[in-house]
Motif scaffolding. Structure first.
Motif, PDB file in Angstrom:
ATOM      1  N   VAL A   4       0.863  -1.082  -0.180  1.00  0.00           N
ATOM      2  CA  VAL A   4       0.062  -0.081  -0.193  1.00  0.00           C
ATOM      3  C   VAL A   4       0.814   1.201  -0.025  1.00  0.00           C
ATOM      4  CG1 VAL A   4      -1.646   1.353   1.333  1.00  0.00           C
ATOM      5  CG2 VAL A   4      -2.004  -1.063   1.271  1.00  0.00           C
ATOM      6  N   LEU A   5       1.914   1.325   0.649  1.00  0.00           N
ATOM      7  CA  LEU A   5       2.771   2.322   0.936  1.00  0.00           C
ATOM      8  C   LEU A   5       3.546   2.710  -0.548  1.00  0.00           C
ATOM      9  CD1 LEU A   5       4.060   4.407   2.889  1.00  0.00           C
ATOM     10  CD2 LEU A   5       5.856   3.048   3.268  1.00  0.00           C
ATOM     11  N   LEU A   6       3.927   1.519  -1.136  1.00  0.00           N
ATOM     12  CA  LEU A   6       4.509   1.705  -2.602  1.00  0.00           C
ATOM     13  C   LEU A   6       3.598   2.220  -3.444  1.00  0.00           C
ATOM     14  CD1 LEU A   6       6.864   1.262  -4.347  1.00  0.00           C
ATOM     15  CD2 LEU A   6       6.177  -1.158  -4.630  1.00  0.00           C
ATOM     16  N   PHE A   7       2.275   1.821  -3.526  1.00  0.00           N
ATOM     17  CA  PHE A   7       1.438   2.240  -4.295  1.00  0.00           C
ATOM     18  C   PHE A   7       1.184   3.689  -4.126  1.00  0.00           C
ATOM     19  CE2 PHE A   7      -3.278   3.636  -4.813  1.00  0.00           C
ATOM     20  CZ  PHE A   7      -3.303   3.429  -6.175  1.00  0.00           C
ATOM     21  N   ILE A   8       0.943   4.322  -2.992  1.00  0.00           N
ATOM     22  CA  ILE A   8       0.440   5.592  -2.520  1.00  0.00           C
ATOM     23  C   ILE A   8       1.849   6.465  -3.159  1.00  0.00           C
ATOM     24  CG2 ILE A   8       0.439   7.257  -0.519  1.00  0.00           C
ATOM     25  CD1 ILE A   8      -0.826   5.332   1.027  1.00  0.00           C
ATOM     26  N   PHE A   9       3.129   5.965  -2.873  1.00  0.00           N
ATOM     27  CA  PHE A   9       4.328   6.873  -3.235  1.00  0.00           C
ATOM     28  C   PHE A   9       4.540   6.939  -4.814  1.00  0.00           C
ATOM     29  CE2 PHE A   9       5.834   6.854   1.300  1.00  0.00           C
ATOM     30  CZ  PHE A   9       6.680   8.059   1.132  1.00  0.00           C
ATOM     31  N   ILE A  10       4.016   5.808  -5.477  1.00  0.00           N
ATOM     32  CA  ILE A  10       3.773   5.897  -6.829  1.00  0.00           C
ATOM     33  C   ILE A  10       2.759   6.860  -7.300  1.00  0.00           C
ATOM     34  CG2 ILE A  10       3.302   4.364  -8.846  1.00  0.00           C
ATOM     35  CD1 ILE A  10       4.827   2.130  -7.817  1.00  0.00           C
ATOM     36  N   LEU A  11       1.711   6.709  -6.864  1.00  0.00           N
ATOM     37  CA  LEU A  11       0.678   7.902  -6.987  1.00  0.00           C
ATOM     38  C   LEU A  11       0.847   9.386  -7.002  1.00  0.00           C
ATOM     39  CD1 LEU A  11      -2.430   8.323  -7.532  1.00  0.00           C
ATOM     40  CD2 LEU A  11      -2.781   8.074  -4.965  1.00  0.00           C
ATOM     41  N   ARG A  12       1.669   9.373  -5.841  1.00  0.00           N
ATOM     42  CA  ARG A  12       2.307  10.663  -5.362  1.00  0.00           C
ATOM     43  C   ARG A  12       3.221  11.058  -6.631  1.00  0.00           C
ATOM     44  NH1 ARG A  12       7.323  11.741  -3.789  1.00  0.00           N
ATOM     45  NH2 ARG A  12       7.834  13.922  -2.833  1.00  0.00           N
ATOM     46  N   THR A  13       4.081  10.162  -7.037  1.00  0.00           N
ATOM     47  CA  THR A  13       4.951  10.327  -8.146  1.00  0.00           C
ATOM     48  C   THR A  13       4.263  10.821  -9.502  1.00  0.00           C
ATOM     49  OG1 THR A  13       6.771   8.808  -7.550  1.00  0.00           O
ATOM     50  CG2 THR A  13       6.529   9.492  -9.847  1.00  0.00           C
ATOM     51  N   PHE A  14       2.963  10.098  -9.756  1.00  0.00           N
ATOM     52  CA  PHE A  14       2.341  10.447 -10.880  1.00  0.00           C
ATOM     53  C   PHE A  14       1.742  11.863 -10.641  1.00  0.00           C
ATOM     54  CE2 PHE A  14      -2.315  10.577 -12.334  1.00  0.00           C
ATOM     55  CZ  PHE A  14      -1.862  10.574 -13.696  1.00  0.00           C
ATOM     56  N   LEU A  15       1.159  12.095  -9.392  1.00  0.00           N
ATOM     57  CA  LEU A  15       0.618  13.433  -9.133  1.00  0.00           C
ATOM     58  C   LEU A  15       1.665  14.494  -9.360  1.00  0.00           C
ATOM     59  CD1 LEU A  15      -1.337  12.397  -5.808  1.00  0.00           C
ATOM     60  CD2 LEU A  15      -2.318  12.931  -8.505  1.00  0.00           C
ATOM     61  N   LEU A  16       2.662  14.323  -8.841  1.00  0.00           N
ATOM     62  CA  LEU A  16       3.732  15.391  -9.058  1.00  0.00           C
ATOM     63  C   LEU A  16       4.334  15.907 -10.382  1.00  0.00           C
ATOM     64  CD1 LEU A  16       5.851  14.647  -5.766  1.00  0.00           C
ATOM     65  CD2 LEU A  16       4.384  16.625  -6.054  1.00  0.00           C
ATOM     66  N   SER A  17       4.788  14.633 -11.095  1.00  0.00           N
ATOM     67  CA  SER A  17       5.031  14.411 -12.493  1.00  0.00           C
ATOM     68  C   SER A  17       4.143  15.235 -13.397  1.00  0.00           C
ATOM     69  CB  SER A  17       5.504  13.046 -12.771  1.00  0.00           C
ATOM     70  OG  SER A  17       6.349  12.557 -12.348  1.00  0.00           O
ATOM     71  N   THR A  18       2.826  14.808 -13.254  1.00  0.00           N
ATOM     72  CA  THR A  18       1.922  15.470 -13.940  1.00  0.00           C
ATOM     73  C   THR A  18       1.479  16.885 -13.844  1.00  0.00           C
ATOM     74  OG1 THR A  18       0.700  13.251 -14.228  1.00  0.00           O
ATOM     75  CG2 THR A  18      -0.381  15.199 -14.988  1.00  0.00           C
ATOM     76  N   SER A  19       1.476  17.363 -12.426  1.00  0.00           N
ATOM     77  CA  SER A  19       1.471  18.647 -12.102  1.00  0.00           C
ATOM     78  C   SER A  19       2.568  19.520 -12.580  1.00  0.00           C
ATOM     79  CB  SER A  19       1.112  19.051 -10.790  1.00  0.00           C
ATOM     80  OG  SER A  19       2.354  18.272  -9.792  1.00  0.00           O
ATOM     81  N   THR A  20       3.918  19.078 -12.537  1.00  0.00           N
ATOM     82  CA  THR A  20       4.960  19.720 -12.916  1.00  0.00           C
ATOM     83  C   THR A  20       4.948  20.040 -14.503  1.00  0.00           C
ATOM     84  OG1 THR A  20       6.491  18.734 -11.223  1.00  0.00           O
ATOM     85  CG2 THR A  20       7.490  19.813 -13.212  1.00  0.00           C
ATOM     86  N   CYS A  21       4.671  19.296 -15.154  1.00  0.00           N
ATOM     87  CA  CYS A  21       4.317  19.362 -16.606  1.00  0.00           C
ATOM     88  C   CYS A  21       3.230  20.326 -17.041  1.00  0.00           C
ATOM     89  CB  CYS A  21       4.151  18.075 -17.259  1.00  0.00           C
ATOM     90  SG  CYS A  21       5.647  17.000 -17.292  1.00  0.00           S
ATOM     91  N   THR A  22       2.131  20.098 -16.307  1.00  0.00           N
ATOM     92  CA  THR A  22       0.845  20.782 -16.499  1.00  0.00           C
ATOM     93  C   THR A  22       1.188  22.380 -16.151  1.00  0.00           C
ATOM     94  OG1 THR A  22      -0.314  19.177 -15.808  1.00  0.00           O
ATOM     95  CG2 THR A  22      -1.260  21.232 -16.116  1.00  0.00           C
ATOM     96  N   GLU A  23       1.971  22.628 -14.908  1.00  0.00           N
ATOM     97  CA  GLU A  23       2.614  23.997 -14.469  1.00  0.00           C
ATOM     98  C   GLU A  23       3.275  24.660 -15.591  1.00  0.00           C
ATOM     99  OE1 GLU A  23       4.487  23.722 -10.885  1.00  0.00           O
ATOM    100  OE2 GLU A  23       2.832  23.416  -9.619  1.00  0.00           O
ATOM    101  N   GLU A  24       4.234  23.853 -16.241  1.00  0.00           N
ATOM    102  CA  GLU A  24       5.049  24.463 -17.393  1.00  0.00           C
ATOM    103  C   GLU A  24       4.213  24.808 -18.555  1.00  0.00           C
ATOM    104  OE1 GLU A  24       8.829  23.268 -18.362  1.00  0.00           O
ATOM    105  OE2 GLU A  24       9.167  21.997 -16.377  1.00  0.00           O
ATOM    106  N   ILE A  25       3.282  24.097 -18.906  1.00  0.00           N
ATOM    107  CA  ILE A  25       2.322  24.482 -19.879  1.00  0.00           C
ATOM    108  C   ILE A  25       1.724  25.750 -19.552  1.00  0.00           C
ATOM    109  CG2 ILE A  25      -0.007  23.661 -21.161  1.00  0.00           C
ATOM    110  CD1 ILE A  25       1.300  20.952 -20.897  1.00  0.00           C
ATOM    111  N   ILE A  26       1.119  25.813 -18.360  1.00  0.00           N
ATOM    112  CA  ILE A  26       0.588  27.109 -17.926  1.00  0.00           C
ATOM    113  C   ILE A  26       1.314  28.358 -18.074  1.00  0.00           C
ATOM    114  CG2 ILE A  26      -0.607  28.263 -16.279  1.00  0.00           C
ATOM    115  CD1 ILE A  26      -2.073  25.606 -15.432  1.00  0.00           C
ATOM    116  N   HIS A  27       2.567  28.299 -17.703  1.00  0.00           N
ATOM    117  CA  HIS A  27       3.516  29.237 -17.560  1.00  0.00           C
ATOM    118  C   HIS A  27       3.810  29.562 -19.207  1.00  0.00           C
ATOM    119  CE1 HIS A  27       5.415  27.803 -13.789  1.00  0.00           C
ATOM    120  NE2 HIS A  27       4.502  28.358 -13.355  1.00  0.00           N
ATOM    121  N   MET A  28       3.920  28.802 -19.992  1.00  0.00           N
ATOM    122  CA  MET A  28       4.080  28.923 -21.727  1.00  0.00           C
ATOM    123  C   MET A  28       3.025  29.819 -21.978  1.00  0.00           C
ATOM    124  SD  MET A  28       7.199  27.539 -22.458  1.00  0.00           S
ATOM    125  CE  MET A  28       8.371  26.420 -21.937  1.00  0.00           C
TER     126      MET A  28
END
Length: 363
Positions: A270-294
């Protein structure tokens, strides 16, 4: 580096050094002028050489020397990042900029994955972990030194007209830019709280060094997969980026709260799943933020605003790392609760940003 400092009973010094490295990045907005003056290839070549020596200095666990070396590393690393951004801004077609940013992220995560596999294999083979971590820190410095030789070789291929160098323009603040600034501060805070201690969190859970590295390896592998998906589905993620960011940040907030209240009872799966989910959330939000900045930062102000945003992110990053260096040894679970607070503040900035963007389109 955290494993090496942990073996030498210097986790707190590691936290202070990490925070100091981020503090040095606060000067990013001023370092941008240095890049403009000497051009990107010159500054990149020089900073890579200095960074190689700074990375070699990571084997020093003495409090004052470790902090000093980290400060130097932060200065040259920030200058190097700005050099690459400067090159991308002036040497790339605007239609390719978003995709190039994502490809750069993919390359970073892929090479990080390869490094983790390499470290994990050695961790299983070699029993003397202290000697292993020391050797790997030296090896990383040698690799950066070879990168310097590469830049030294190709720099003559770039003939940059000094008259064409663009200077950082003055920033015109508006509600959107102000919210971008707040967003970067809060993002930096919860990045600095957890990122430096990710492997150590699993060791605190009771797992061995090798198992903790393996778990981190899976998390890094998931970053590669998620970044690849975002690249392929770029149009989907850019349709309504601000709404997507609100959903992602809400999910991240809930995940941090769940970890804080249930960490001791959570199974490894469960812990591994949550941290992988966290990775997905952070990776996607970072890319999305850069798109908004552009989309909402004008090309004329992009270099100046990006330097400011990088500075603010590193201010938050250093503040978060400083807090975690004080909290981690006492009750490491508190970093999840503190992270949740900063995520909530960031979520508020996204909500206000959505209103600011709507108002922007109405004008």
């Amino acid at each position: 580096m955290p494993l090496y400092f942990n073996e030498n009973n210097a986790v707190k010094i590691y936290g202070l050094a990490y925070a100091c490295m981020s503090i040095a990045g606060i000067f990013a907005i001023l370092l941008g002028k240095l890049v403009d003056k000497f051009n990107w290839i010159t500054t990149l070549t020089l900073t890579t050489l200095i960074y190689a020596f700074a990375m070699l200095g990571r084997i020093i666990t003495h409090e004052y020397l470790a902090v000093l070396i980290a400060f130097i590393a932060g200065l040259v690393a920030s200058t190097g990042v700005l050099s690459l951004k400067n090159w991308m801004a002036y040497s790339t077609q605007s239609t390719l900029t978003n995709r190039l940013v994502l490809y750069r992220s993919l390359i970073f995560h892929s090479t990080n994955l390869f490094s983790m596999v390499f470290v994990l294999a050695l961790a299983y083979i070699i029993t003397d972990k202290r000697h292993l971590y020391w050797s790997l820190l030296v090896l990383s410095a040698v690799i950066v030194f070879f990168a310097w030789l590469f830049f030294l070789k190709i720099r003559n291929h770039y003939h940059i007209d000094k008259h064409d160098n663009k200077k950082l323009s003055k920033i015109t603040f508006n509600p959107i830019i102000v919210l971008f600034c707040l967003n970067m501060i809060f993002s930096g805070c919860y990045s600095g709280l957890i990122k430096p201690y990710l492997i150590l969190l699993f060791i605190k859970k009771g797992f061995s060094d090798e198992y903790s590295i393996f778990i981190n390896l899976l998390i890094v592998f998931s970053q590669v997969i998620f970044t690849t998906i975002v690249i392929k589905k770029l149009n989907f993620f850019s349709k309504s980026p601000i709404k997507l960011l609100i959903i992602l940040e809400t999910s991240l907030l809930l995940s941090y709260l769940f970890i804080y209240f249930e960490y001791l009872e959570i199974s490894i799966y469960v812990l591994l799943f949550i941290f992988i989910l966290r990775t997905f959330l952070l990776s996607t939000s970072t890319c999305t933020e850069e798109i908004i900045h552009m989309q909402y930062i004008s090309k004329q102000q992009f270099a100046a605003v990006f330097g400011l945003l990088l500075t603010l992110f590193l201010i938050g990053d250093s503040f978060g790392a400083f807090i975690s260096s004080l909290v981690f040894d006492h009750n490491y679970l508190n970093i999840f609760l503190i992270s949740a607070v900063f995520v909530f503040l960031n979520l508020c900035t996204y909500i206000f940003l959505s209103f600011a963007i709507k108002k922007h389109h109405q004008i």
